[in-house]
Motif scaffolding. Structure first.
Motif, short mmCIF file in Angstrom:
data_model
loop_
_atom_site.label_atom_id
_atom_site.label_comp_id
_atom_site.label_asym_id
_atom_site.label_seq_id
_atom_site.Cartn_x
_atom_site.Cartn_y
_atom_site.Cartn_z
N ALA A 1 0.84 -1.22 0.00
CA ALA A 1 0.00 0.00 0.00
C ALA A 1 0.86 1.26 0.00
N ALA A 2 1.91 1.28 0.81
CA ALA A 2 2.78 2.45 0.87
C ALA A 2 3.53 2.65 -0.44
N ARG A 3 3.97 1.57 -1.07
CA ARG A 3 4.66 1.67 -2.36
C ARG A 3 3.74 2.26 -3.42
N LYS A 4 2.51 1.77 -3.48
CA LYS A 4 1.55 2.30 -4.46
C LYS A 4 1.28 3.78 -4.22
N SER A 5 1.14 4.15 -2.98
CA SER A 5 0.89 5.55 -2.64
C SER A 5 2.07 6.43 -3.05
N LEU A 6 3.29 5.99 -2.75
CA LEU A 6 4.48 6.77 -3.12
C LEU A 6 4.63 6.85 -4.64
N GLN A 7 4.31 5.79 -5.33
CA GLN A 7 4.38 5.82 -6.80
C GLN A 7 3.39 6.82 -7.38
N GLN A 8 2.21 6.94 -6.79
CA GLN A 8 1.24 7.92 -7.26
C GLN A 8 1.71 9.34 -6.97
N LEU A 9 2.34 9.53 -5.82
CA LEU A 9 2.83 10.87 -5.47
C LEU A 9 4.04 11.27 -6.30
N ALA A 10 4.78 10.30 -6.83
CA ALA A 10 6.03 10.59 -7.56
C ALA A 10 5.79 11.47 -8.79
N SER A 11 4.63 11.39 -9.39
CA SER A 11 4.36 12.19 -10.59
C SER A 11 4.26 13.68 -10.27
N GLN A 12 4.04 14.02 -9.00
CA GLN A 12 3.90 15.40 -8.59
C GLN A 12 5.18 15.99 -8.00
N LEU A 13 6.26 15.22 -8.02
CA LEU A 13 7.50 15.64 -7.37
C LEU A 13 8.48 16.23 -8.37
N THR A 14 9.48 16.92 -7.84
CA THR A 14 10.56 17.41 -8.70
C THR A 14 11.35 16.21 -9.21
N ARG B 1 14.47 15.39 -8.90
CA ARG B 1 15.34 14.79 -7.88
C ARG B 1 14.52 13.96 -6.89
N GLU B 2 13.38 14.50 -6.45
CA GLU B 2 12.53 13.76 -5.52
C GLU B 2 11.90 12.54 -6.19
N ALA B 3 11.52 12.69 -7.45
CA ALA B 3 10.93 11.56 -8.17
C ALA B 3 11.95 10.42 -8.31
N GLN B 4 13.23 10.78 -8.57
CA GLN B 4 14.27 9.75 -8.65
C GLN B 4 14.46 9.07 -7.29
N ALA B 5 14.43 9.85 -6.23
CA ALA B 5 14.55 9.28 -4.88
C ALA B 5 13.36 8.36 -4.59
N ALA B 6 12.18 8.77 -5.01
CA ALA B 6 10.99 7.94 -4.81
C ALA B 6 11.12 6.63 -5.59
N ARG B 7 11.65 6.69 -6.82
CA ARG B 7 11.86 5.46 -7.60
C ARG B 7 12.89 4.56 -6.91
N ASP B 8 13.95 5.14 -6.38
CA ASP B 8 14.95 4.34 -5.67
C ASP B 8 14.33 3.65 -4.45
N ARG C 1 19.92 1.89 1.22
CA ARG C 1 19.52 2.59 -0.01
C ARG C 1 18.35 3.54 0.25
N VAL C 2 17.38 3.08 1.01
CA VAL C 2 16.22 3.92 1.33
C VAL C 2 16.66 5.11 2.18
N ASN C 3 17.49 4.85 3.19
CA ASN C 3 17.95 5.94 4.06
C ASN C 3 18.71 7.00 3.26
N ALA C 4 19.51 6.58 2.29
CA ALA C 4 20.24 7.54 1.45
C ALA C 4 19.28 8.36 0.59
N SER C 5 18.24 7.73 0.11
CA SER C 5 17.27 8.42 -0.75
C SER C 5 16.36 9.36 0.02
N LEU C 6 16.16 9.09 1.30
CA LEU C 6 15.30 9.97 2.10
C LEU C 6 15.82 11.39 2.16
N ALA C 7 17.13 11.56 2.05
CA ALA C 7 17.72 12.90 2.10
C ALA C 7 17.28 13.77 0.92
#
Length: 169
Positions: A47-60, A62-69, A124-130
């Motif tokens: 559920a959280a992955r699907k939610s983040l994937q939907q939000l990724a289209s609205q991100l910059t 850099r943030e979209a790449q972090a969300a994909r990672d 990997r997730v912790n690095a992308s959170l920044a």
């Protein structure tokens, strides 16, 4: 006669304990418990992955790449969790002692592999959170990390028990 019977039973019991080289790493009941607990955590990850994937289209970008990672790391952990779940399913259903021992060893192996991979993916997730700044996306990303960590911490004792049973740890 009763003394011979008691002596025989005592000897048989002593031989049984001496012949068992170690306690079983996990039982069928442990595997069934693991499956139920994993199911809840895997649903939360999905559920959280699907939610983040939907939000990724609205991100910059850099943030979209972090969300994909983060979602890629989540997918890798989820795939490893499916392996653990599958072996736990078989372990919870076997009746033959030889098959049970084989399934227990396999369960320990896949859990140990899961823990190792989860550690790498959590880094990997912790690095992308920044790189995440949007509050909603950051909240979902942190939720993914927390569920991954919870799943790893839940399964760690199974890997440790399996390592002790095989003499690895």
């Amino acid at each position: 006669m009763p003394n011979r019977l008691i002596t025989g039973l005592t000897l048989a019991l002593a031989l049984h304990f001496a012949a068992s080289d170690c306690a079983r790493a996990q039982s069928a009941a442990d595997a069934a418990h693991a499956m139920r607990a994993m199911d809840l955590r895997m649903r939360a990850l999905n559920a959280a992955r699907k939610s983040l994937q939907q939000l990724a289209s609205q991100l910059t970008d850099r943030e979209a790449q972090a969300a994909r990672d983060i979602t890629d790391a989540d997918t890798a952990v989820f795939a490893d969790a499916v392996k653990v779940y599958t072996v736990a399913f078989f372990l919870s259903a076997v009746k033959c002692p030889q098959d049970e021992r084989l399934a227990q060893r396999q369960f320990g192996s896949v859990v140990a592999a899961f823990v190792t991979d989860a550690d790498a993916q959590l880094s990997r997730v912790n690095a992308s959170l920044a790189d995440m700044a949007a509050p909603a996306a950051l909240a979902e990303a942190m939720h993914i990390r927390d569920v991954m960590l919870d799943l790893r911490q839940f399964l760690q004792p199974f890997a440790t028990a399996a390592g002790r049973a095989t003499g690895q740890q």
